[in-house]
Design a protein around this motif. Structure first.
Motif, PDB file in Angstrom:
ATOM      1  N   ASP A  72      28.034 -17.284 -40.590  1.00 49.43           N
ATOM      2  CA  ASP A  72      27.876 -18.062 -42.222  1.00 49.43           C
ATOM      3  C   ASP A  72      29.157 -18.450 -42.677  1.00 49.43           C
ATOM      4  N   LEU A  73      30.337 -17.568 -42.515  1.00 51.12           N
ATOM      5  CA  LEU A  73      31.660 -18.001 -43.004  1.00 51.12           C
ATOM      6  C   LEU A  73      32.187 -19.295 -42.340  1.00 51.12           C
ATOM      7  N   VAL A  74      31.932 -19.316 -40.989  1.00 52.66           N
ATOM      8  CA  VAL A  74      32.526 -20.485 -40.346  1.00 52.66           C
ATOM      9  C   VAL A  74      31.771 -21.735 -40.595  1.00 52.66           C
ATOM     10  N   LEU A  75      30.423 -21.632 -40.963  1.00 53.65           N
ATOM     11  CA  LEU A  75      29.644 -22.845 -41.307  1.00 53.65           C
ATOM     12  C   LEU A  75      30.044 -23.498 -42.380  1.00 53.65           C
ATOM     13  N   LEU A 243      13.568 -12.346 -44.166  1.00 56.72           N
ATOM     14  CA  LEU A 243      12.529 -12.948 -45.067  1.00 56.72           C
ATOM     15  C   LEU A 243      13.532 -14.166 -45.630  1.00 56.72           C
ATOM     16  N   ALA A 244      14.628 -13.882 -46.036  1.00 58.95           N
ATOM     17  CA  ALA A 244      15.422 -15.019 -46.574  1.00 58.95           C
ATOM     18  C   ALA A 244      15.570 -16.045 -45.573  1.00 58.95           C
ATOM     19  N   ALA A 284      18.641 -25.003 -46.476  1.00 58.63           N
ATOM     20  CA  ALA A 284      19.050 -24.125 -45.372  1.00 58.63           C
ATOM     21  C   ALA A 284      20.218 -23.577 -45.461  1.00 58.63           C
ATOM     22  N   PHE A 285      21.351 -24.549 -46.050  1.00 57.72           N
ATOM     23  CA  PHE A 285      22.906 -23.871 -46.183  1.00 57.72           C
ATOM     24  C   PHE A 285      22.892 -22.971 -47.007  1.00 57.72           C
ATOM     25  N   PHE A 286      21.924 -23.021 -48.163  1.00 62.47           N
ATOM     26  CA  PHE A 286      22.068 -21.910 -48.951  1.00 62.47           C
ATOM     27  C   PHE A 286      21.851 -20.441 -48.606  1.00 62.47           C
ATOM     28  N   ASN A 287      21.133 -20.398 -47.404  1.00 62.61           N
ATOM     29  CA  ASN A 287      21.036 -19.092 -46.740  1.00 62.61           C
ATOM     30  C   ASN A 287      22.427 -18.346 -46.258  1.00 62.61           C
ATOM     31  N   SER A 288      23.355 -19.090 -46.280  1.00 65.22           N
ATOM     32  CA  SER A 288      24.688 -18.659 -45.907  1.00 65.22           C
ATOM     33  C   SER A 288      25.447 -17.815 -47.043  1.00 65.22           C
TER      34      SER A 288
END
Length: 340
Positions: A72-75, A243-244, A284-288
């Motif tokens: 997630d951090l690298v993304l 779930l998230a 979808a990006f908010f998942n990070s």
């Protein structure tokens, strides 16, 4: 030229697309992505610090979650380039190398994230459904090997993005786009493979493991058996993260399937579906950002680790200041004695 950031990040645009007024997206996307990037960097760095700097070694589930935080951090570190791209109305202001690397890294880490969750699901399944017969494979060494395999697999699947992504100048719009140089058949083939390996297969595995976990917990409650508190806490956190992930990423993958059907002309162009596809990408990006928040809310073990690490740092800080104060006092006494 299309202004669809999500499509530009993940696949090629072509003549077979739906044109719509993208001015609102161009206005809202850059600040939204920058906020996601800043929060994602802060939160995931904090998670990695708690997992990696704590004096106690991570267990199997925590190894998977720390790798998920790393992905997630690298993304989110690559997203600001695409925010600037959107701000300039999709005129790529950076080099072709950065075009290739940033898009490949985003794809790779999105792919790795779901397979870290697959590993997490399998670990919870083994821990709760087969706690005795499979205890030997639930070791940190095998967990690290599994993570290395996932990173390698993600790199392989991101290679086509790196190879075929390039800058293309559009003389009509006078804009330089960061595009995938796929023809229509290559695009459809690549997207079908991607959907199968990054969505269908993982969802099947995660769904199977989750159903069996719920069945196991339900059976134990009915039989009056108590699951170990540590396992219960870990399972609660894992299920919250799963779930998230489903809420954030399933709409994106569903719209990708519909988009492939449109390119194969099974479905006709639909403006509503195109707009939903845009929204699903940014959601979808908010998942990070959401994952680290869930670690704090649902992860009792994570909160305990964070408190212990905070105490550990406070003790070290106190010792450092105490040592500095002692040295300064000694230095003053030495100077006073020398003056006398």
């Amino acid at each position: 030229m299309s202004s669809e950031l999500g499509i530009r990040v993940f696949h090629n645009t072509s003549e077979n697309h739906c044109d719509f007024d993208s001015s609102l997206i161009i206005t809202l996307v850059p600040p939204y992505i920058l906020v996601i990037s800043v929060l994602g960097i802060i939160f995931n760095v904090y998670v990695l610090m708690v997992f990696c700097l704590h004096k106690k070694a991570c267990n199997v589930a925590e190894i998977y979650l720390s790798n998920l935080a790393g992905a997630d951090l690298v993304l989110v570190c690559c997203l600001p380039f695409w925010a600037e791209y959107a701000r300039k109305r999709y005129d790529w202001p950076f080099s072709e190398s950065l075009c290739k690397v940033s898009s490949a890294v985003i794809y790779m880490n999105a792919f790795c994230s779901i397979y870290f969750l697959v590993l997490v699901s399998i670990d919870r399944y083994v821990a709760l459904v087969h706690p005795l017969s499979h205890e030997r494979i639930r070791r940190p060494f095998y967990a690290k090997l599994g993570c290395l395999f996932v990173w390698g697999l993600g790199l392989v699947f991101a290679l086509p993005i790196f190879i075929y992504r390039k800058l293309e100048f559009n003389s009509q719009s006078n804009l330089t786009g960061c595009e995938l140089d796929f023809n229509e058949h290559q695009y459809v083939a690549y997207e079908v493979i991607t959907i199968i390996f990054s969505f269908i297969i993982p969802i099947i595995i995660i769904s199977f493991c989750t159903v069996r976990i719920f069945q196991s917990l339900s059976n134990r409650l009915m039989e009056g058996l108590n699951t170990k508190k540590m396992e219960q806490k870990a399972t609660t956190l894992i299920l919250a993260v799963l779930l998230a992930f489903l809420i954030c990423w399933v709409p994106f993958h569903v719209t990708k399937i519909l988009d492939v059907l449109r390119y194969t002309r099974i479905l006709k162009c639909n403006i509503t579906r195109t707009i939903v596809q845009q929204v699903s990408v940014y959601f979808a990006f908010f998942n990070s950002v959401l994952n680290p928040i869930l670690y704090v809310i649902a992860g009792k073990n994570f909160r305990r680790r964070a408190k212990e690490l905070s105490k550990q740092w406070n003790n070290k800080t106190t010792e450092t200041f105490s040592l500095m104060s002692t040295r300064m006092t000694t230095l003053r006494l030495t100077k006073s004695q020398a003056a006398l």
